[in-house]
Design a protein around this motif. Structure first.
Motif, mmCIF file in Angstrom:
data_model
loop_
_atom_site.group_PDB
_atom_site.id
_atom_site.type_symbol
_atom_site.label_atom_id
_atom_site.label_comp_id
_atom_site.label_asym_id
_atom_site.label_seq_id
_atom_site.Cartn_x
_atom_site.Cartn_y
_atom_site.Cartn_z
ATOM 1 N N HIS A 7 0.819 -1.214 0.000
ATOM 2 C CA HIS A 7 0.000 0.000 0.000
ATOM 3 C C HIS A 7 0.853 1.266 0.000
ATOM 4 O O HIS A 7 0.551 2.217 -0.715
ATOM 5 C CB HIS A 7 -0.930 0.005 1.216
ATOM 6 C CG HIS A 7 -2.160 -0.812 1.016
ATOM 7 N ND1 HIS A 7 -2.924 -0.716 -0.136
ATOM 8 C CD2 HIS A 7 -2.767 -1.732 1.776
ATOM 9 C CE1 HIS A 7 -3.937 -1.546 -0.046
ATOM 10 N NE2 HIS A 7 -3.865 -2.190 1.106
ATOM 11 N N PRO A 47 -7.205 4.135 4.399
ATOM 12 C CA PRO A 47 -8.373 3.253 4.464
ATOM 13 C C PRO A 47 -8.287 2.186 5.546
ATOM 14 O O PRO A 47 -9.318 1.723 6.022
ATOM 15 C CB PRO A 47 -8.409 2.607 3.079
ATOM 16 C CG PRO A 47 -7.735 3.596 2.196
ATOM 17 C CD PRO A 47 -6.638 4.172 3.049
ATOM 18 N N ASP A 48 -7.079 1.802 5.936
ATOM 19 C CA ASP A 48 -6.983 0.737 6.923
ATOM 20 C C ASP A 48 -7.068 1.233 8.358
ATOM 21 O O ASP A 48 -6.837 0.473 9.299
ATOM 22 C CB ASP A 48 -5.713 -0.091 6.709
ATOM 23 C CG ASP A 48 -5.898 -1.064 5.549
ATOM 24 O OD1 ASP A 48 -7.052 -1.232 5.112
ATOM 25 O OD2 ASP A 48 -4.906 -1.625 5.086
ATOM 26 N N HIS A 110 -14.204 -3.631 9.802
ATOM 27 C CA HIS A 110 -13.176 -3.407 8.797
ATOM 28 C C HIS A 110 -13.772 -3.687 7.423
ATOM 29 O O HIS A 110 -14.595 -4.565 7.267
ATOM 30 C CB HIS A 110 -11.970 -4.306 9.048
ATOM 31 C CG HIS A 110 -10.877 -4.085 8.040
ATOM 32 N ND1 HIS A 110 -10.392 -2.831 7.746
ATOM 33 C CD2 HIS A 110 -10.213 -4.941 7.247
ATOM 34 C CE1 HIS A 110 -9.463 -2.942 6.819
ATOM 35 N NE2 HIS A 110 -9.325 -4.211 6.502
ATOM 36 N N ARG A 111 -13.328 -2.913 6.436
ATOM 37 C CA ARG A 111 -13.913 -3.015 5.107
ATOM 38 C C ARG A 111 -15.362 -2.543 5.111
ATOM 39 O O ARG A 111 -16.163 -2.947 4.303
ATOM 40 C CB ARG A 111 -13.868 -4.442 4.567
ATOM 41 C CG ARG A 111 -12.487 -4.885 4.132
ATOM 42 C CD ARG A 111 -12.162 -4.257 2.805
ATOM 43 N NE ARG A 111 -10.836 -4.635 2.364
ATOM 44 C CZ ARG A 111 -10.584 -5.666 1.592
ATOM 45 N NH1 ARG A 111 -11.549 -6.431 1.186
ATOM 46 N NH2 ARG A 111 -9.360 -5.911 1.210
ATOM 47 N N HIS A 115 -13.776 1.786 3.459
ATOM 48 C CA HIS A 115 -13.335 1.297 2.153
ATOM 49 C C HIS A 115 -14.414 1.558 1.112
ATOM 50 O O HIS A 115 -14.966 0.638 0.516
ATOM 51 C CB HIS A 115 -13.019 -0.192 2.210
ATOM 52 C CG HIS A 115 -11.650 -0.481 2.733
ATOM 53 N ND1 HIS A 115 -11.323 -0.366 4.060
ATOM 54 C CD2 HIS A 115 -10.508 -0.861 2.109
ATOM 55 C CE1 HIS A 115 -10.065 -0.666 4.223
ATOM 56 N NE2 HIS A 115 -9.537 -0.975 3.061
ATOM 57 N N SER A 116 -14.704 2.825 0.887
ATOM 58 C CA SER A 116 -15.730 3.140 -0.102
ATOM 59 C C SER A 116 -15.346 4.412 -0.852
ATOM 60 O O SER A 116 -14.538 5.212 -0.373
ATOM 61 C CB SER A 116 -17.096 3.314 0.578
ATOM 62 O OG SER A 116 -17.132 4.521 1.294
ATOM 63 N N HIS A 156 -5.253 2.592 -2.842
ATOM 64 C CA HIS A 156 -5.397 1.582 -1.791
ATOM 65 C C HIS A 156 -6.605 0.679 -2.070
ATOM 66 O O HIS A 156 -6.505 -0.545 -2.041
ATOM 67 C CB HIS A 156 -5.554 2.272 -0.433
ATOM 68 C CG HIS A 156 -5.754 1.318 0.712
ATOM 69 N ND1 HIS A 156 -4.832 1.177 1.723
ATOM 70 C CD2 HIS A 156 -6.753 0.450 0.999
ATOM 71 C CE1 HIS A 156 -5.263 0.261 2.577
ATOM 72 N NE2 HIS A 156 -6.442 -0.198 2.168
ATOM 73 N N LEU A 157 -7.752 1.295 -2.359
ATOM 74 C CA LEU A 157 -8.964 0.508 -2.615
ATOM 75 C C LEU A 157 -8.762 -0.416 -3.820
ATOM 76 O O LEU A 157 -9.166 -1.581 -3.793
ATOM 77 C CB LEU A 157 -10.163 1.434 -2.867
ATOM 78 C CG LEU A 157 -10.571 2.380 -1.726
ATOM 79 C CD1 LEU A 157 -11.877 3.084 -2.062
ATOM 80 C CD2 LEU A 157 -10.696 1.650 -0.407
ATOM 81 N N ASP A 160 -6.517 -3.326 -2.837
ATOM 82 C CA ASP A 160 -7.284 -4.292 -2.038
ATOM 83 C C ASP A 160 -8.150 -5.154 -2.952
ATOM 84 O O ASP A 160 -8.251 -6.374 -2.790
ATOM 85 C CB ASP A 160 -8.202 -3.563 -1.047
ATOM 86 C CG ASP A 160 -7.491 -3.258 0.264
ATOM 87 O OD1 ASP A 160 -6.315 -3.652 0.396
ATOM 88 O OD2 ASP A 160 -8.116 -2.641 1.132
ATOM 89 N N GLU A 161 -8.773 -4.495 -3.907
ATOM 90 C CA GLU A 161 -9.669 -5.191 -4.818
ATOM 91 C C GLU A 161 -8.883 -6.160 -5.706
ATOM 92 O O GLU A 161 -9.287 -7.298 -5.910
ATOM 93 C CB GLU A 161 -10.401 -4.145 -5.679
ATOM 94 C CG GLU A 161 -11.801 -4.485 -6.078
ATOM 95 C CD GLU A 161 -12.706 -4.814 -4.889
ATOM 96 O OE1 GLU A 161 -12.604 -5.948 -4.396
ATOM 97 O OE2 GLU A 161 -13.503 -3.968 -4.488
ATOM 98 N N ALA A 179 -13.964 -3.627 -1.325
ATOM 99 C CA ALA A 179 -13.097 -2.457 -1.175
ATOM 100 C C ALA A 179 -13.584 -1.261 -1.984
ATOM 101 O O ALA A 179 -13.724 -0.166 -1.472
ATOM 102 C CB ALA A 179 -11.675 -2.815 -1.566
#
Ligand SMILES: [Zn+2]
Length: 232
Positions: A7, A47-48, A110-111, A115-116, A156-157, A160-161, A179
């Motif tokens: 990340h 995001p985390d 989490h998530r 994460h949007s 980041h998203l 993750d995706e 994510a």
């Protein structure tokens, strides 16, 4: 879920390139360009924050708490008595620390909503607002700062995706689609508040037109070309 190092690197590389271009194009001073780079990297970790004890959470919370204390002290340094500035710094320290705890507890899953895409927009516009109101940056520079944070956040998203696609098996893992999303069906009210927040902050922000005009202008492109021409 991509790991912390992925990340940071994933956000740092495009941020460095973009900041270099923005400086070369004369859109920002080297100082503001450096801050933009930092915001891009921060966006990649942000995001985390909903994962309570993750490395980025601890680093970020520490940085935010210290930053808030320093900002409070600096803001009062000129006009107020030294003890008042010190007291404000301590108050900011405690308030941000407690506030962040409560905030993450509230986000809890989490998530979840963090994460949007609307959350990515929210943090960016918040930076635009702070940059223009508190640091008196011109609209172009303020928007650029916000775009860097949101950009890092989006990287980041996306990472993750990507990491939830099993490339070898060519199938989706269960976490796919958690994510990069427009909101949360399980948190409808919070999703609505999030969108309302984005709209309210945009309404309070300086106009984005100068930013769009400057970024797409011929002059900026010519300045970038000239900067590159200087290298043999
Ligand atoms: Zn994540």
């Amino acid at each position: 879920m991509a790991n912390f190092r992925v990340h940071v690197l994933g956000a740092a590389i495009p941020s460095a390139l973009a900041a270099g271009l923005a400086i070369a194009g004369g859109l920002v001073t080297p100082l503001v360009g450096g801050v933009c780079f930092g915001l891009g990297v921060l966006g990649g970790m942000l995001p985390d924050i909903d994962a309570e004890s993750s490395v980025p959470t601890r680093i970020l919370f520490g940085a935010l708490v210290v930053g808030a204390a320093a900002a409070a002290a600096l803001a009062l340094y000129d006009d107020a008595a030294p003890w008042l500035a010190a007291a404000a710094a301590v108050a900011a320290f405690v308030a941000v620390r407690v506030g962040l705890r409560g905030f993450t507890a509230w986000l809890c899953v989490h998530r979840g909503l963090v994460h949007s895409l609307p959350f990515a927009a929210l943090v960016g516009v918040a930076v635009v607002l702070v940059a223009s109101r508190a640091f008196h940056l011109a609209p172009t520079q303020a928007w650029l700062a916000g775009v860097f944070l949101t950009g890092g956040f989006l990287v980041h998203l996306a990472l993750d995706e990507l990491s939830s696609v099993d490339l070898l098996g060519a199938r989706m893992k269960r976490s796919f689609g958690t994510a990069l999303k427009l909101g949360s069906r399980r948190q409808l009210l919070a999703t609505a508040v999030l969108y309302a927040g984005v709209i309210a902050l945009v309404a309070m922000s300086p106009p984005a037109d100068p930013f769009v005009r400057d970024v797409t202008s011929k002059r900026t492109r010519a300045a970038i070309a000239a900067a590159f021409a200087r290298f043999p």
